[in-house]
Motif scaffolding. Structure first.
Motif, PDB file in Angstrom:
ATOM      1  N   TYR A 108       0.930  -1.098  -0.028  1.00  0.00           N
ATOM      2  CA  TYR A 108      -0.043   0.018  -0.037  1.00  0.00           C
ATOM      3  C   TYR A 108       0.868   1.105   0.020  1.00  0.00           C
ATOM      4  CZ  TYR A 108      -4.419  -2.578   0.832  1.00  0.00           C
ATOM      5  OH  TYR A 108      -5.169  -3.453   0.812  1.00  0.00           O
ATOM      6  N   THR A 109       1.950   1.182   0.639  1.00  0.00           N
ATOM      7  CA  THR A 109       2.899   2.175   0.642  1.00  0.00           C
ATOM      8  C   THR A 109       3.505   2.585  -0.793  1.00  0.00           C
ATOM      9  OG1 THR A 109       3.530   1.839   3.003  1.00  0.00           O
ATOM     10  CG2 THR A 109       5.015   3.256   1.866  1.00  0.00           C
ATOM     11  N   THR A 110       3.648   1.542  -1.312  1.00  0.00           N
ATOM     12  CA  THR A 110       4.419   1.563  -2.855  1.00  0.00           C
ATOM     13  C   THR A 110       3.161   1.962  -3.608  1.00  0.00           C
ATOM     14  OG1 THR A 110       5.702  -0.328  -2.509  1.00  0.00           O
ATOM     15  CG2 THR A 110       5.119   0.108  -4.714  1.00  0.00           C
ATOM     16  N   ALA A 111       2.026   1.814  -3.445  1.00  0.00           N
ATOM     17  CA  ALA A 111       0.690   2.086  -4.324  1.00  0.00           C
ATOM     18  C   ALA A 111       0.589   3.719  -3.978  1.00  0.00           C
ATOM     19  CB  ALA A 111      -0.386   1.497  -3.742  1.00  0.00           C
ATOM     20  N   LEU A 112       0.748   4.298  -2.813  1.00  0.00           N
ATOM     21  CA  LEU A 112       0.898   5.627  -2.753  1.00  0.00           C
ATOM     22  C   LEU A 112       1.880   6.394  -3.089  1.00  0.00           C
ATOM     23  CD1 LEU A 112      -0.131   5.451   1.467  1.00  0.00           C
ATOM     24  CD2 LEU A 112      -1.674   6.357  -0.226  1.00  0.00           C
ATOM     25  N   ASP A 113       2.928   5.847  -3.103  1.00  0.00           N
ATOM     26  CA  ASP A 113       4.251   6.566  -4.020  1.00  0.00           C
ATOM     27  C   ASP A 113       3.700   6.614  -5.398  1.00  0.00           C
ATOM     28  OD1 ASP A 113       5.585   6.746  -1.829  1.00  0.00           O
ATOM     29  OD2 ASP A 113       6.561   4.878  -2.223  1.00  0.00           O
ATOM     30  N   ALA A 114       3.029   5.706  -6.209  1.00  0.00           N
ATOM     31  CA  ALA A 114       2.519   5.774  -7.632  1.00  0.00           C
ATOM     32  C   ALA A 114       1.567   6.627  -7.883  1.00  0.00           C
ATOM     33  CB  ALA A 114       2.292   4.560  -7.913  1.00  0.00           C
ATOM     34  N   ALA A 115       0.603   7.171  -6.828  1.00  0.00           N
ATOM     35  CA  ALA A 115      -0.371   7.904  -6.838  1.00  0.00           C
ATOM     36  C   ALA A 115      -0.477   9.042  -5.812  1.00  0.00           C
ATOM     37  CB  ALA A 115      -1.840   7.116  -6.372  1.00  0.00           C
ATOM     38  N   PRO A 116       0.424  10.038  -6.012  1.00  0.00           N
ATOM     39  CA  PRO A 116       0.515  11.175  -5.025  1.00  0.00           C
ATOM     40  C   PRO A 116      -0.885  11.919  -4.919  1.00  0.00           C
ATOM     41  CG  PRO A 116       1.600  11.464  -7.230  1.00  0.00           C
ATOM     42  CD  PRO A 116       1.190  10.188  -7.153  1.00  0.00           C
ATOM     43  N   CYS A 117      -1.080  12.481  -3.944  1.00  0.00           N
ATOM     44  CA  CYS A 117      -2.312  13.055  -3.659  1.00  0.00           C
ATOM     45  C   CYS A 117      -2.751  14.311  -4.757  1.00  0.00           C
ATOM     46  CB  CYS A 117      -2.375  13.649  -2.273  1.00  0.00           C
ATOM     47  SG  CYS A 117      -4.096  14.343  -1.636  1.00  0.00           S
ATOM     48  N   LYS A 118      -1.582  15.438  -4.825  1.00  0.00           N
ATOM     49  CA  LYS A 118      -1.730  16.135  -5.924  1.00  0.00           C
ATOM     50  C   LYS A 118      -2.085  16.071  -7.166  1.00  0.00           C
ATOM     51  CE  LYS A 118       1.127  19.590  -3.223  1.00  0.00           C
ATOM     52  NZ  LYS A 118       2.529  20.656  -3.433  1.00  0.00           N
ATOM     53  N   ARG A 119      -1.641  14.797  -7.655  1.00  0.00           N
ATOM     54  CA  ARG A 119      -2.051  14.229  -9.095  1.00  0.00           C
ATOM     55  C   ARG A 119      -3.247  13.422  -9.249  1.00  0.00           C
ATOM     56  NH1 ARG A 119      -1.134  10.184 -12.405  1.00  0.00           N
ATOM     57  NH2 ARG A 119       0.050   8.941 -11.047  1.00  0.00           N
ATOM     58  N   VAL A 120      -3.367  12.715  -8.255  1.00  0.00           N
ATOM     59  CA  VAL A 120      -4.872  11.533  -8.401  1.00  0.00           C
ATOM     60  C   VAL A 120      -5.151  11.441  -6.873  1.00  0.00           C
ATOM     61  CG1 VAL A 120      -4.299  10.340 -10.519  1.00  0.00           C
ATOM     62  CG2 VAL A 120      -2.922   9.954  -8.609  1.00  0.00           C
ATOM     63  N   PRO A 121      -6.022  12.644  -6.521  1.00  0.00           N
ATOM     64  CA  PRO A 121      -6.324  12.355  -5.033  1.00  0.00           C
ATOM     65  C   PRO A 121      -7.165  11.385  -4.612  1.00  0.00           C
ATOM     66  CG  PRO A 121      -7.297  14.337  -6.008  1.00  0.00           C
ATOM     67  CD  PRO A 121      -6.223  13.657  -7.031  1.00  0.00           C
ATOM     68  N   LEU A 122      -8.154  11.214  -5.620  1.00  0.00           N
ATOM     69  CA  LEU A 122      -9.033   9.942  -5.096  1.00  0.00           C
ATOM     70  C   LEU A 122      -8.270   8.671  -5.031  1.00  0.00           C
ATOM     71  CD1 LEU A 122     -12.446  11.346  -7.076  1.00  0.00           C
ATOM     72  CD2 LEU A 122     -11.807  11.552  -4.576  1.00  0.00           C
ATOM     73  N   ASN A 123      -7.473   8.489  -6.066  1.00  0.00           N
ATOM     74  CA  ASN A 123      -6.856   7.012  -6.064  1.00  0.00           C
ATOM     75  C   ASN A 123      -5.983   7.018  -4.757  1.00  0.00           C
ATOM     76  OD1 ASN A 123      -7.648   6.694  -8.408  1.00  0.00           O
ATOM     77  ND2 ASN A 123      -5.580   6.805  -9.683  1.00  0.00           N
ATOM     78  N   TRP A 124      -5.581   8.231  -4.257  1.00  0.00           N
ATOM     79  CA  TRP A 124      -4.493   8.333  -3.132  1.00  0.00           C
ATOM     80  C   TRP A 124      -5.400   7.991  -2.029  1.00  0.00           C
ATOM     81  CZ3 TRP A 124      -5.141  11.734   0.975  1.00  0.00           C
ATOM     82  CH2 TRP A 124      -3.963  11.913   1.660  1.00  0.00           C
ATOM     83  N   ALA A 125      -6.606   8.414  -1.846  1.00  0.00           N
ATOM     84  CA  ALA A 125      -7.501   8.426  -0.644  1.00  0.00           C
ATOM     85  C   ALA A 125      -7.972   6.893  -0.720  1.00  0.00           C
ATOM     86  CB  ALA A 125      -8.802   9.287  -0.989  1.00  0.00           C
ATOM     87  N   ALA A 126      -8.364   6.359  -1.837  1.00  0.00           N
ATOM     88  CA  ALA A 126      -8.652   5.035  -1.630  1.00  0.00           C
ATOM     89  C   ALA A 126      -7.624   4.143  -1.341  1.00  0.00           C
ATOM     90  CB  ALA A 126      -8.964   4.396  -3.377  1.00  0.00           C
ATOM     91  N   THR A 127      -6.465   4.303  -1.694  1.00  0.00           N
ATOM     92  CA  THR A 127      -5.296   3.734  -1.151  1.00  0.00           C
ATOM     93  C   THR A 127      -5.261   3.638   0.289  1.00  0.00           C
ATOM     94  OG1 THR A 127      -4.135   3.912  -3.263  1.00  0.00           O
ATOM     95  CG2 THR A 127      -2.801   3.097  -1.486  1.00  0.00           C
ATOM     96  N   GLN A 128      -5.378   5.105   0.974  1.00  0.00           N
ATOM     97  CA  GLN A 128      -5.379   5.428   2.612  1.00  0.00           C
ATOM     98  C   GLN A 128      -6.519   4.567   3.111  1.00  0.00           C
ATOM     99  OE1 GLN A 128      -3.055   6.996   4.169  1.00  0.00           O
ATOM    100  NE2 GLN A 128      -1.970   8.597   2.975  1.00  0.00           N
ATOM    101  N   ASN A 129      -7.424   4.291   2.400  1.00  0.00           N
ATOM    102  CA  ASN A 129      -8.532   3.735   3.127  1.00  0.00           C
ATOM    103  C   ASN A 129      -8.179   2.219   3.346  1.00  0.00           C
ATOM    104  OD1 ASN A 129     -11.597   3.208   3.547  1.00  0.00           O
ATOM    105  ND2 ASN A 129     -11.322   1.909   2.038  1.00  0.00           N
ATOM    106  N   ASN A 130      -7.646   1.619   2.243  1.00  0.00           N
ATOM    107  CA  ASN A 130      -7.247   0.224   2.222  1.00  0.00           C
ATOM    108  C   ASN A 130      -6.005  -0.061   3.159  1.00  0.00           C
ATOM    109  OD1 ASN A 130      -9.316   0.300   0.310  1.00  0.00           O
ATOM    110  ND2 ASN A 130      -8.012  -0.826  -1.216  1.00  0.00           N
ATOM    111  N   LEU A 131      -5.262   0.984   3.099  1.00  0.00           N
ATOM    112  CA  LEU A 131      -4.152   0.997   4.226  1.00  0.00           C
ATOM    113  C   LEU A 131      -4.721   0.791   5.451  1.00  0.00           C
ATOM    114  CD1 LEU A 131      -1.014   1.020   5.081  1.00  0.00           C
ATOM    115  CD2 LEU A 131      -1.248   3.259   4.628  1.00  0.00           C
ATOM    116  N   GLY A 132      -5.514   1.651   5.715  1.00  0.00           N
ATOM    117  CA  GLY A 132      -6.251   1.770   7.091  1.00  0.00           C
ATOM    118  C   GLY A 132      -6.887   0.351   7.476  1.00  0.00           C
ATOM    119  N   ASN A 133      -7.527  -0.236   6.482  1.00  0.00           N
ATOM    120  CA  ASN A 133      -8.075  -1.385   6.685  1.00  0.00           C
ATOM    121  C   ASN A 133      -6.908  -2.493   7.227  1.00  0.00           C
ATOM    122  OD1 ASN A 133     -10.549  -0.598   6.209  1.00  0.00           O
ATOM    123  ND2 ASN A 133     -10.485  -1.286   3.921  1.00  0.00           N
ATOM    124  N   ALA A 134      -5.829  -2.699   6.560  1.00  0.00           N
ATOM    125  CA  ALA A 134      -4.720  -3.493   6.892  1.00  0.00           C
ATOM    126  C   ALA A 134      -4.172  -3.231   8.149  1.00  0.00           C
ATOM    127  CB  ALA A 134      -3.704  -3.531   5.691  1.00  0.00           C
TER     128      ALA A 134
END
Length: 203
Positions: A122-148
């Protein structure tokens, strides 16, 4: 070109201009042809790398069926390495899918090592989807990271993982607002509530 240079040296400027213009036309044609060939070759390369990454994902799936989380993580990482020359969005999708698979396995099999591996991806995914460029992808990854993090924190003693889960959900809600994505907002709010409840009981 030699003829054009000779014409220049001989003072035949019109002839030199004509020859140089013809040379430029040939250069343009050659460059355009080579550019097309390079683009086609690059597209073929990316397709081959994507196919390799897909095969790595199947190897990882097979490893999970053998309950080998370490091998699965290694194969997923091989797939990510194969996608290194591709686009960031493709790497994000791959890393997110791999992390989700490891998290599901870790939850189902009671394997904390798989959850830790998922957190890393998930941390790797966050690096590939920075908040400024793709905020919703970043947020979805943060949500799934929170689940884990929540699932791991619920099994471990202490509150560190649970606090990290709460932080991940709150980060996701910065972009997953009720106005933009109401269902995503509701899902993350629900997850945050569960994590806070677990944290409160632990404290």
């Amino acid at each position: 070109k030699q003829q054009a240079l000779a014409a220049l040296q001989g003072g035949e400027l019109e002839e030199a201009e004509r020859l140089l213009a013809a040379i430029r036309d040939r250069h343009r044609t050659l460059v355009a042809r080579r550019r097309r060939a390079a683009e086609e070759a690059h597209a073929d390369l990316l397709a081959a790398l994507a196919d390799e990454a897909d095969t790595c994902a199947h190897q990882a799936d097979a490893a999970l069926l053998r309950f080998d989380a370490a091998e699965a993580l290694s194969r997923y990482r091989d797939g990510l390495a194969a996608l290194g020359e591709g686009g960031a969005d493709e790497r994000w999708r791959y890393a997110l899918s791999a992390a989700d698979a490891l998290q599901a396995f870790g939850d189902r099999a009671g394997r904390n090592d798989a959850l830790l591996a998922a957190i890393g991806l998930y941390t790797t995914a966050l690096d590939a989807a920075p908040c400024k460029r793709v905020p919703l992808n970043w947020a979805a990854t943060q949500n799934n990271l929170g689940n884990a993090l929540w699932r791991l924190g619920a099994r471990e003693s202490g509150t560190a993982r649970l606090e990290e889960a709460v932080a991940a959900y709150r980060a996701a809600l910065q972009e997953r607002t009720r106005e933009r994505v109401p269902l995503g907002w509701a899902t993350t709010q629900n997850n945050l509530g569960i994590a806070l409840h677990t944290l409160g009981e632990r404290e």
